[in-house]
Design an enzyme around this catalytic site. Sequence first.
Site, PDB file in Angstrom:
ATOM      1  N   LYS A  45       0.935  -7.312   0.391  1.00 41.69           N
ATOM      2  CA  LYS A  45       2.370  -7.497   0.145  1.00 41.69           C
ATOM      3  C   LYS A  45       2.891  -8.392   1.270  1.00 41.69           C
ATOM      4  O   LYS A  45       3.097  -7.935   2.391  1.00 41.69           O
ATOM      5  CB  LYS A  45       3.098  -6.152   0.129  1.00 41.69           C
ATOM      6  CG  LYS A  45       4.552  -6.298  -0.202  1.00 41.69           C
ATOM      7  CD  LYS A  45       5.228  -4.948  -0.322  1.00 41.69           C
ATOM      8  CE  LYS A  45       6.674  -5.110  -0.705  1.00 41.69           C
ATOM      9  NZ  LYS A  45       7.392  -6.121   0.047  1.00 41.69           N
ATOM     10  N   ARG A 102      10.459 -14.561  -2.240  1.00 43.33           N
ATOM     11  CA  ARG A 102       9.992 -14.620  -3.629  1.00 43.33           C
ATOM     12  C   ARG A 102      10.253 -16.022  -4.167  1.00 43.33           C
ATOM     13  O   ARG A 102      11.349 -16.578  -3.989  1.00 43.33           O
ATOM     14  CB  ARG A 102      10.776 -13.584  -4.457  1.00 43.33           C
ATOM     15  CG  ARG A 102      10.313 -13.428  -5.898  1.00 43.33           C
ATOM     16  CD  ARG A 102       9.034 -12.613  -5.927  1.00 43.33           C
ATOM     17  NE  ARG A 102       8.584 -12.328  -7.281  1.00 43.33           N
ATOM     18  CZ  ARG A 102       8.696 -11.143  -7.863  1.00 43.33           C
ATOM     19  NH1 ARG A 102       9.270 -10.134  -7.239  1.00 43.33           N
ATOM     20  NH2 ARG A 102       8.221 -10.937  -9.075  1.00 43.33           N
ATOM     21  N   GLU A 128       4.962 -15.622  -3.409  1.00 43.55           N
ATOM     22  CA  GLU A 128       5.740 -15.379  -2.193  1.00 43.55           C
ATOM     23  C   GLU A 128       5.473 -16.525  -1.218  1.00 43.55           C
ATOM     24  O   GLU A 128       4.312 -16.805  -0.901  1.00 43.55           O
ATOM     25  CB  GLU A 128       5.277 -14.038  -1.599  1.00 43.55           C
ATOM     26  CG  GLU A 128       6.108 -13.543  -0.455  1.00 43.55           C
ATOM     27  CD  GLU A 128       7.333 -12.723  -0.886  1.00 43.55           C
ATOM     28  OE1 GLU A 128       7.652 -12.665  -2.089  1.00 43.55           O
ATOM     29  OE2 GLU A 128       7.973 -12.152   0.003  1.00 43.55           O
ATOM     30  N   PHE A 181       0.872 -14.666  -7.206  1.00 47.80           N
ATOM     31  CA  PHE A 181       0.332 -13.419  -7.749  1.00 47.80           C
ATOM     32  C   PHE A 181       0.526 -13.289  -9.255  1.00 47.80           C
ATOM     33  O   PHE A 181       0.131 -12.307  -9.850  1.00 47.80           O
ATOM     34  CB  PHE A 181       0.862 -12.192  -7.005  1.00 47.80           C
ATOM     35  CG  PHE A 181       2.348 -12.194  -6.746  1.00 47.80           C
ATOM     36  CD1 PHE A 181       3.246 -11.904  -7.752  1.00 47.80           C
ATOM     37  CD2 PHE A 181       2.823 -12.461  -5.472  1.00 47.80           C
ATOM     38  CE1 PHE A 181       4.602 -11.888  -7.504  1.00 47.80           C
ATOM     39  CE2 PHE A 181       4.186 -12.451  -5.208  1.00 47.80           C
ATOM     40  CZ  PHE A 181       5.084 -12.159  -6.238  1.00 47.80           C
ATOM     41  N   ARG A 210      12.318  -2.961 -12.900  1.00 47.97           N
ATOM     42  CA  ARG A 210      11.661  -2.262 -11.807  1.00 47.97           C
ATOM     43  C   ARG A 210      10.967  -1.081 -12.464  1.00 47.97           C
ATOM     44  O   ARG A 210      11.609  -0.174 -12.953  1.00 47.97           O
ATOM     45  CB  ARG A 210      12.695  -1.756 -10.798  1.00 47.97           C
ATOM     46  CG  ARG A 210      12.077  -1.207  -9.543  1.00 47.97           C
ATOM     47  CD  ARG A 210      13.123  -0.604  -8.654  1.00 47.97           C
ATOM     48  NE  ARG A 210      14.042  -1.585  -8.100  1.00 47.97           N
ATOM     49  CZ  ARG A 210      13.742  -2.438  -7.128  1.00 47.97           C
ATOM     50  NH1 ARG A 210      12.528  -2.459  -6.633  1.00 47.97           N
ATOM     51  NH2 ARG A 210      14.634  -3.281  -6.669  1.00 47.97           N
TER      52      ARG A 210
HETATM   53  P1  ATP Z   1      12.805  -5.492  -4.258  1.00 44.17           P
HETATM   54  O1  ATP Z   1      12.461  -6.958  -4.308  1.00 44.17           O
HETATM   55  O2  ATP Z   1      11.708  -4.600  -4.753  1.00 44.17           O
HETATM   56  O3  ATP Z   1      14.127  -5.175  -4.778  1.00 44.17           O
HETATM   57  P2  ATP Z   1      13.088  -5.956  -1.532  1.00 44.17           P
HETATM   58  O4  ATP Z   1      13.742  -7.258  -1.791  1.00 44.17           O
HETATM   59  O5  ATP Z   1      13.632  -5.094  -0.435  1.00 44.17           O
HETATM   60  O6  ATP Z   1      12.994  -5.059  -2.813  1.00 44.17           O
HETATM   61  P3  ATP Z   1      10.456  -5.262  -1.067  1.00 44.17           P
HETATM   62  O7  ATP Z   1      10.809  -3.846  -1.238  1.00 44.17           O
HETATM   63  O8  ATP Z   1       9.985  -5.642   0.274  1.00 44.17           O
HETATM   64  O9  ATP Z   1      11.593  -6.262  -1.341  1.00 44.17           O
HETATM   65  O10 ATP Z   1       9.330  -5.604  -2.178  1.00 44.17           O
HETATM   66  C1  ATP Z   1       9.323  -6.453  -3.258  1.00 44.17           C
HETATM   67  C2  ATP Z   1       9.048  -7.903  -2.914  1.00 44.17           C
HETATM   68  O11 ATP Z   1       7.756  -8.078  -2.294  1.00 44.17           O
HETATM   69  C3  ATP Z   1       8.914  -8.830  -4.120  1.00 44.17           C
HETATM   70  O12 ATP Z   1      10.161  -9.167  -4.654  1.00 44.17           O
HETATM   71  C4  ATP Z   1       8.173 -10.024  -3.546  1.00 44.17           C
HETATM   72  O13 ATP Z   1       9.105 -10.927  -3.015  1.00 44.17           O
HETATM   73  C5  ATP Z   1       7.359  -9.442  -2.391  1.00 44.17           C
HETATM   74  N1  ATP Z   1       5.884  -9.528  -2.570  1.00 44.17           N
HETATM   75  C6  ATP Z   1       5.015  -9.853  -1.586  1.00 44.17           C
HETATM   76  N2  ATP Z   1       3.768  -9.819  -1.990  1.00 44.17           N
HETATM   77  C7  ATP Z   1       3.777  -9.481  -3.291  1.00 44.17           C
HETATM   78  C8  ATP Z   1       2.760  -9.290  -4.273  1.00 44.17           C
HETATM   79  N3  ATP Z   1       1.459  -9.423  -3.997  1.00 44.17           N
HETATM   80  N4  ATP Z   1       3.160  -8.941  -5.532  1.00 44.17           N
HETATM   81  C9  ATP Z   1       4.471  -8.794  -5.830  1.00 44.17           C
HETATM   82  N5  ATP Z   1       5.471  -8.952  -4.927  1.00 44.17           N
HETATM   83  C10 ATP Z   1       5.138  -9.289  -3.664  1.00 44.17           C
END
Ligand code: ATP
Length: 583
Positions: free
Chosen positions: A250, A255, A300, A341, A418
């Site tokens: 991750k 994004r 990402e 991804f 989600r």
């Molecule tokens: P969210 O986007 O889930 O609302 P957030 O903006 O706080 O919450 P995170 O909780 O950190 O973000 O996790 C989701 C984000 O992680 C994704 O929107 C993407 O940008 C990022 N990400 C990084 N690596 C990956 C991966 N391998 N697959 C999907 N998402 C990933």
Amino acid sequence: MNFLEVSERFTEMSNTSKRLELTDILVRLLKSADKDLKKLVYLTQGKLLPDYEGLELGMANKLIIKALSSISGKKEEEIDVMFTKEGDLGTVAKLISEKKTQNSLFTSELSVDYVYDELTKLARIKGEGSIKNKMGIYQDLLLNATPDEGMYITRIITGRLRLGVSDATILDALVLAFADKKYSDEIDEAYNFHPDLGELAELLREGKLDRVLSTGPTPMVPAKVMLGERLREIPDVLEKMGGKAAFEYKYDGLRTQIHIKDGKVKIFSRGSEETTSNFPDIVEHARQTFNVESCILDGEAVPYNSETGELYPFQMVSQRRGRKYDLKSKVEEIPVVVFLFDIIYLNGEPLNKMPYLERRKMLESLFTENDDFKCATMLLSSDVEEINRFFTEAINSGCEGLMAKNVSEDSIYRAGARGWLWIKFKRDYQSSFEDTLDLVIIGAFGGHGRRKGTYGALLMATYNKDQDVFESICKLGTGFTDDVLFGLPARLSDFVTKKKPARVESGLVPDVWFDPQAVLEIIGAEITISPVHSCAYGKVQKEAGLAIRFPRFTGRWRDDKTPEDATTTEEILEMYYSQKKVG
Ligand code: ATP
């Protein structure tokens, strides 16, 4: 349809503090439109086209003030004083028109078509003489408008219509007005792949449900991104995933959705905002790397050190967003690598219904990895030990944790959703609180003592997606630096409303209500039962909701998130139960 009728409905919407009444008024409004429904929908959104079309109304407050001064014969300074007092140029235009109407000789009726077309003309004016021409169009509209119509036209032009309806509210009303409720999930999905409410409204009104339901990813139109749920134990993740999953690093970056069509490249952010101009390097590298007619890629973008290959924290890429002037030096100073991804469209074929591993295979065979594009590092496993080792490797490589992806036959790409097909598992989850939360500011309490002159605490809310309302969850008063604290009234002044907005539910009555707009990141100690807050009210305990104990602002304003992207009530409920399980 007459714009007068629209303005009457807008006033009713602004006056209601009940969510259901808001939808009823909206449904009535949509049903009374005819061929002009598409234009009506955009105007209700306070827009002329979906955001990704990039057509902005672009008339500065200064210009509006000039136009109002010339209509009313008042000095610009006087209009400025009225603006400071009212806090909204729409109201100022209304006050001025009220005076003007008493002695005007002629006003012709405005239609939705006419207002929309004139505003579009105004938005498209460029070049020499554009200021004069823009003012001319605005003044003509005002001269033929009733005071209320003038107020709404001005608010649309200044980007402050604020009827308290989100795209989700409008979508809900469109289904009620023109479709069978049993299709609402599918219509929602179509919207998430092609977020154009005007177009969707027209198809539904014309009974072309088939066309709507067959809508999928479209190159150059940003699809809402797929999002993941969260869990804190690997065995729980595996259980949810049916015993086996694809675990990916991750990455902590931005994004990035990349669209390619006939040699043209566009880039969109997590919030479907076009960011192409901030990433000329990604555009160039994408042209060199992908030999395709068309495709949509999800990934990402992460900054890295070009000498050591080491990944840097996300804040370094975010410096690039919105930058116009020294972008070139930033591009050289902060190179980014995109970890891909997913792929949801390739050479004329939507791939969103394909299972995840097949999409991943297509992605891998699409290009040769290089310094600019790589596939996210992935491990297919059902072994807890192995996954734990992989997690540690991810953290050591500068990542936040792992993203688990479902690999069953049903593992489609769900735009804007989600769900449990993706589950995030982060390092922070091993601390006492599972994750940071993104909450919406809905109100504030006046400050006392040292905090006199600013707010003592903010009233924060989660988003209840099912009911499309914001529910209070805590009062937030810590984690603010003095600068931020004393800047709050100015920073939030644009969102102040005279009464509780219709889509807000709260057991507490703050001193000031805000239109739910601003999103803050907070961290807290624990989720507890609360007799006063409305979040998940009655879900865990009768006549009680959920609250966050000891919430603290992390210092991060989530300007990249809309209020509907904030942490949902459902997520809080899940966190409450998973905390109980561990505790
Ligand atoms: P969210 O986007 O889930 O609302 P957030 O903006 O706080 O919450 P995170 O909780 O950190 O973000 O996790 C989701 C984000 O992680 C994704 O929107 C993407 O940008 C990022 N990400 C990084 N690596 C990956 C991966 N391998 N697959 C999907 N998402 C990933």
